[in-house]
Design an enzyme around this catalytic site. Structure first.
Site, PDB file in Angstrom:
ATOM      1  N   PHE A   1       0.916  76.593 -18.998  1.00  8.85           N
ATOM      2  CA  PHE A   1       1.475  77.939 -19.116  1.00  8.85           C
ATOM      3  C   PHE A   1       0.386  78.860 -19.677  1.00  8.85           C
ATOM      4  O   PHE A   1      -0.474  78.434 -20.442  1.00  8.85           O
ATOM      5  CB  PHE A   1       2.670  77.939 -20.073  1.00  8.85           C
ATOM      6  CG  PHE A   1       3.962  77.433 -19.474  1.00  8.85           C
ATOM      7  CD1 PHE A   1       4.035  76.984 -18.165  1.00  8.85           C
ATOM      8  CD2 PHE A   1       5.119  77.418 -20.236  1.00  8.85           C
ATOM      9  CE1 PHE A   1       5.239  76.527 -17.629  1.00  8.85           C
ATOM     10  CE2 PHE A   1       6.330  76.959 -19.714  1.00  8.85           C
ATOM     11  CZ  PHE A   1       6.388  76.513 -18.410  1.00  8.85           C
TER      12      PHE A   1
ATOM     13  N   CYS B   1       0.044  73.123 -21.744  1.00  9.35           N
ATOM     14  CA  CYS B   1      -0.077  71.800 -21.144  1.00  9.35           C
ATOM     15  C   CYS B   1      -1.526  71.385 -20.887  1.00  9.35           C
ATOM     16  O   CYS B   1      -1.784  70.252 -20.496  1.00  9.35           O
ATOM     17  CB  CYS B   1       0.720  71.749 -19.851  1.00  9.35           C
ATOM     18  SG  CYS B   1       2.380  72.388 -20.086  1.00  9.35           S
TER      19      CYS B   1
ATOM     20  N   GLU C   1      -0.751  72.246  -6.584  1.00  6.81           N
ATOM     21  CA  GLU C   1      -1.915  71.387  -6.880  1.00  6.81           C
ATOM     22  C   GLU C   1      -2.413  70.709  -5.605  1.00  6.81           C
ATOM     23  O   GLU C   1      -3.621  70.593  -5.384  1.00  6.81           O
ATOM     24  CB  GLU C   1      -1.549  70.335  -7.947  1.00  6.81           C
ATOM     25  CG  GLU C   1      -2.764  69.515  -8.378  1.00  6.81           C
ATOM     26  CD  GLU C   1      -2.492  68.627  -9.596  1.00  6.81           C
ATOM     27  OE1 GLU C   1      -1.321  68.470  -9.984  1.00  6.81           O
ATOM     28  OE2 GLU C   1      -3.485  68.105 -10.155  1.00  6.81           O
TER      29      GLU C   1
ATOM     30  N   HIS D   1       6.086  64.374 -19.313  1.00 10.06           N
ATOM     31  CA  HIS D   1       5.067  65.388 -19.610  1.00 10.06           C
ATOM     32  C   HIS D   1       4.955  65.576 -21.121  1.00 10.06           C
ATOM     33  O   HIS D   1       5.829  66.168 -21.749  1.00 10.06           O
ATOM     34  CB  HIS D   1       5.477  66.702 -18.930  1.00 10.06           C
ATOM     35  CG  HIS D   1       4.409  67.742 -18.960  1.00 10.06           C
ATOM     36  ND1 HIS D   1       3.189  67.555 -19.566  1.00 10.06           N
ATOM     37  CD2 HIS D   1       4.376  68.996 -18.439  1.00 10.06           C
ATOM     38  CE1 HIS D   1       2.456  68.645 -19.422  1.00 10.06           C
ATOM     39  NE2 HIS D   1       3.149  69.543 -18.738  1.00 10.06           N
TER      40      HIS D   1
ATOM     41  N   HIS E   1      -2.488  66.739 -12.413  1.00  9.61           N
ATOM     42  CA  HIS E   1      -1.616  67.322 -13.442  1.00  9.61           C
ATOM     43  C   HIS E   1      -0.170  66.946 -13.123  1.00  9.61           C
ATOM     44  O   HIS E   1       0.557  66.473 -13.987  1.00  9.61           O
ATOM     45  CB  HIS E   1      -1.800  68.840 -13.500  1.00  9.61           C
ATOM     46  CG  HIS E   1      -0.939  69.485 -14.537  1.00  9.61           C
ATOM     47  ND1 HIS E   1      -1.073  69.201 -15.876  1.00  9.61           N
ATOM     48  CD2 HIS E   1       0.082  70.381 -14.449  1.00  9.61           C
ATOM     49  CE1 HIS E   1      -0.178  69.900 -16.564  1.00  9.61           C
ATOM     50  NE2 HIS E   1       0.541  70.614 -15.725  1.00  9.61           N
TER      51      HIS E   1
ATOM     52  N   LYS F   1       2.165  61.146 -15.200  1.00 13.38           N
ATOM     53  CA  LYS F   1       3.452  61.666 -15.685  1.00 13.38           C
ATOM     54  C   LYS F   1       4.650  61.039 -14.971  1.00 13.38           C
ATOM     55  O   LYS F   1       5.774  61.134 -15.464  1.00 13.38           O
ATOM     56  CB  LYS F   1       3.492  63.194 -15.539  1.00 13.38           C
ATOM     57  CG  LYS F   1       2.506  63.908 -16.471  1.00 13.38           C
ATOM     58  CD  LYS F   1       2.573  65.415 -16.313  1.00 13.38           C
ATOM     59  CE  LYS F   1       1.514  66.124 -17.138  1.00 13.38           C
ATOM     60  NZ  LYS F   1       0.152  66.012 -16.571  1.00 13.38           N
TER      61      LYS F   1
END
Lengths: 83, 405
Positions: free
Chosen positions: B393, B158, B308, B334, B297, B329
């Site tokens: 990830f 990502c 976050e 996403h 994010h 997002k």
């Protein structure tokens, strides 16, 4: 598959695939290279022909295909290859 | 050396082209809907942010459509917009123009369709491999324009798009290139890919009957991310060259930082996120209290948005409460490797327009998410320094800093 007007069907199929070529000049004798297909393009073209006409080309025979007529002859001669 | 952004292009579920995308973002438009590209009835998550009415035939010949995966087509469309926006790059030697693209999955649409054919004992398209390979998007951009310099692909899940932007900055600073096409592209609204994320319990499943409410970063009751797709591309140049060729400039790409959690393959870690933001601010010579806006994010997963938030509070201390934050997002879902490139464009648009797009679906915030996320309505604010976060990830954390010129 229905092989009535097979030649016309294949010519129409090829005509839709060419780029920057006058499609009206395409005949059964037209070689793939003259129509702007390099070796990879030709492999893609034959794959698309399999999808379009519901056939499966023999891997060895297809290596000798050079022109539009080769596709037509193969389909005529291999009715069992049609699904 | 100052590095500036001189062109932008975007393909997203809420619009293609920066103007259409930004107009929708400012107005809080959701691009989430029922999946339309395949039958999702057997999936638990039946919704996605798809790029609807995308017609590759509008810019690619049938031959090139055969040879490209959907993610490459998105990348090419965004690159076309960005190069045109930059006024072309004929000023530079082709050998000095680099391309760095990010993609988490690469040509997975082709992978899934060819794998299905193979398991059905059917022949597979001859361009299966060159369509799947992750570097095909970068390679096609180079081929289309004759950009003969460095050509790299980042695949850091990502955060791929953010890494690509950062590597572009490094190429310019190190003198390895004079102009770099950077960004990310992804097209994985696909049965296998979505099932895979479902198996990790990462996707939202509780809002299938209200798709537009499903992506709800920082909100109470959020239950996972919504799969998205798209592409974002930026043109980076040295400011001196950009001015020398008379290009317009949108923002300075001031810094880039990354850090690996090195703790878990998928679970986020606050320490890594703090380290990435800290490294980016240090690289940009920006103090935390100078930051006005963070494009978070924020994927809408229960854990991710809290971590976050904690990372921002840890690094920015009391300034955290003064920051404006928002989650792109919430509107587009996403888009994995494209998400940070699209987020970067949103961050740059924030600098240009002095408007912060909202985080939609934020009617009631999670008590553990207690910062200013620009809930539901865009706000006007004086903004001169922005941070864009991307966490992926693999424990990969990336932050990018843009400033006004």
């Amino acid at each position: 598959m229905d092989t009535t007007n097979l030649e016309a069907q294949v010519l129409e199929f090829i005509s839709a695939k060419v780029e920057n070529i006058d499609a009206s000049g395409i005949t059964t004798a037209s070689q793939f290279a003259e129509l702007g297909f390099d070796s990879m393009d030709t492999i893609q073209l034959l794959f698309d022909a399999e999808e379009k006409f519901g056939i499966s080309f023999d891997g060895d025979e297809v290596k000798n295909f050079r022109n539009v007529g080769d596709i037509i002859e193969y389909i005529k001669n291999h009715p069992a290859a049609s699904s | 050396m100052r590095v500036v952004v001189t062109g932008m292009g975007v393909v997203s579920p809420i619009g293609t082209g920066v103007e259409q995308f930004w107009n929708a973002a400012i107005n809080g438009v959701s691009g989430i809907d029922m999946v339309q590209s395949f039958d999702s009835s057997k999936l638990n998550s039946k919704i996605a942010g798809e790029v609807k009415q995308f017609d590759p035939a509008s810019f690619l010949s049938p031959k090139y459509i055969d040879q490209t995966d959907r993610f490459t087509q998105f990348a090419l469309h965004a690159a076309n917009q960005a190069v045109e926006d930059a006024g072309g790059l004929d000023y530079y030697s082709p050998y000095r123009i680099a391309v760095v693209l990010g993609s988490g999955m690469g040509g997975f649409a082709t992978f899934e369709s060819s794998a299905l054919r193979r398991f059905q004992d059917r022949s597979i398209p001859p361009f299966t491999v060159p369509r799947i390979m992750a570097n095909s998007a970068g390679a096609w951009i180079a081929t289309k324009y004759g950009f003969k310099g460095t050509n790299l692909t980042c695949s850091t899940a990502c955060s791929s798009g953010a890494n690509a932007i950062g590597i572009g900055l490094d190429l310019l600073r190190s003198g390895r290139a004079d102009a770099v096409i950077v960004g990310g592209a992804e097209a994985c609204v696909l049965p296998l890919t979505m099932t895979g994320f479902e198996a990790l319990h990462a996707l939202s499943t509780g809002f299938n009957d209200q798709p537009q409410r499903a992506s709800r970063p920082f909100a109470k009751g959020r239950d996972g991310f919504v799969m998205g797709e798209g592409a974002g591309v930026l043109i980076l140049e040295k400011q001196s060259d950009a001015e020398g060729r008379g290009a317009k400039t949108y923002a300075q790409l001031a810094g880039y930082g990354c850090a690996c959690d090195a703790t878990h393959i998928v679970a986020p870690d606050m320490g890594g996120q703090v380290a990435a933001m800290q490294a980016a601010l240090h690289d940009a010579s920006v103090k935390p209290e100078s930051v006005d806006y963070i494009n978070a994010h924020a994927t809408s997963t229960p854990l991710g948005d809290v971590v976050e938030t904690r990372a921002i509070k840890h690094l920015f201390a009391e300034h955290a409460g003064k920051l404006s934050i928002s989650a792109t997002k919430s509107m587009i879902g996403h888009s994995i490797g494209a998400s940070a490139a699209i987020g970067a464009i949103a961050a740059i648009q924030t600098l240009r327009t002095q408007m912060i797009h909202p985080t939609i679906n934020l009617v009631e915030a999670d008590p553990d998410c207690d910062l200013d996320y620009t809930a539901n309505q865009a706000v006007e604010r004086k903004v001169s320094t922005v941070v864009c976060n991307a966490f992926g990830f693999g424990g990969n954390n990336v932050s990018i800093v843009f400033t006004n010129l």
